[in-house]
Write a protein that holds these residues in place. Structure first.
Motif, PDB file in Angstrom:
ATOM      1  N   ASN A  20       0.827  -1.211   0.000  1.00  0.00           N
ATOM      2  CA  ASN A  20       0.000   0.000   0.000  1.00  0.00           C
ATOM      3  C   ASN A  20       0.862   1.261   0.000  1.00  0.00           C
ATOM      4  N   ASN A  65       0.666   4.052  -2.864  1.00  0.00           N
ATOM      5  CA  ASN A  65       0.433   5.458  -2.493  1.00  0.00           C
ATOM      6  C   ASN A  65       1.524   6.355  -3.071  1.00  0.00           C
ATOM      7  N   SER A 104       1.102   6.864  -6.750  1.00  0.00           N
ATOM      8  CA  SER A 104       0.040   7.831  -7.045  1.00  0.00           C
ATOM      9  C   SER A 104       0.585   9.251  -7.085  1.00  0.00           C
ATOM     10  N   TRP A 157      -7.170   5.042  -8.247  1.00  0.00           N
ATOM     11  CA  TRP A 157      -8.377   5.413  -7.508  1.00  0.00           C
ATOM     12  C   TRP A 157      -9.548   4.509  -7.898  1.00  0.00           C
ATOM     13  N   ILE A 158      -9.692   4.225  -9.177  1.00  0.00           N
ATOM     14  CA  ILE A 158     -10.800   3.396  -9.648  1.00  0.00           C
ATOM     15  C   ILE A 158     -10.621   1.936  -9.249  1.00  0.00           C
ATOM     16  N   ALA A 215      -8.489   0.541  -6.851  1.00  0.00           N
ATOM     17  CA  ALA A 215      -8.051   0.204  -5.490  1.00  0.00           C
ATOM     18  C   ALA A 215      -9.204  -0.296  -4.634  1.00  0.00           C
ATOM     19  N   LYS A 216      -8.883  -1.259  -3.817  1.00  0.00           N
ATOM     20  CA  LYS A 216      -9.864  -1.815  -2.874  1.00  0.00           C
ATOM     21  C   LYS A 216      -9.669  -1.259  -1.460  1.00  0.00           C
ATOM     22  N   ALA A 262      -9.048   1.378   1.492  1.00  0.00           N
ATOM     23  CA  ALA A 262      -9.503   2.755   1.711  1.00  0.00           C
ATOM     24  C   ALA A 262      -8.341   3.743   1.751  1.00  0.00           C
ATOM     25  N   THR A 304      -7.150   4.307  -1.825  1.00  0.00           N
ATOM     26  CA  THR A 304      -8.155   5.104  -2.528  1.00  0.00           C
ATOM     27  C   THR A 304      -8.067   6.566  -2.122  1.00  0.00           C
ATOM     28  N   GLN A 305      -7.910   6.809  -0.830  1.00  0.00           N
ATOM     29  CA  GLN A 305      -7.836   8.185  -0.333  1.00  0.00           C
ATOM     30  C   GLN A 305      -6.589   8.897  -0.878  1.00  0.00           C
ATOM     31  N   LYS A 364      -6.947   9.533  -4.658  1.00  0.00           N
ATOM     32  CA  LYS A 364      -7.893  10.638  -4.869  1.00  0.00           C
ATOM     33  C   LYS A 364      -7.214  11.978  -4.602  1.00  0.00           C
TER      34      LYS A 364
END
Length: 106
Positions: free
Chosen positions: A4, A8, A11, A27-28, A30-31, A33, A36-37, A40
């Motif tokens: 992770n 990150n 990203s 973002w689309i 990722a499982k 949280a 995803t955060q 985003k």
């Protein structure tokens, strides 16, 4: 290394290779949280330079058409280019810092 953390960092550091596109894909897909955060956040940090270019071009066109004066248009273009360039470079550096922080976090 935690996968992770690496995702990150990718990203944020994607600003060097494919800004906006890589964080959007992560973002689309990722499982997790946390991933995803961060994806985003990276996406929204990488969008403003693209918007600045569009705004700059529209504004220059409007100024050029309304004033018919090359000096006014040139000066306005220079000022906007410098201001938006400084903001864009700041966001670019901020993304790199966040990517490095992601890799170095516990």
């Amino acid at each position: 290394m935690n996968p992770n953390k690496l995702i990150n960092a990718i990203s944020y550091l994607s600003v060097l290779v494919a800004p906006v596109l890589i964080p959007l894909i992560i973002w689309i897909l990722a499982k997790d949280a946390d991933v995803t955060q961060n994806a985003k956040k990276a996406f929204w940090l990488q969008i403003p330079p693209f918007l600045f270019i569009a705004i700059l071009l529209i504004f220059i066109g409007v100024i050029g058409l309304t004033t018919n004066d090359a000096r006014v248009t040139g000066l306005t273009t220079l000022i906007l280019f410098v201001v938006l360039g400084v903001i864009s470079v700041g966001l670019y550096i901020y993304n790199i810092v966040l990517g490095i922080k992601s890799l170095m976090s516990n």
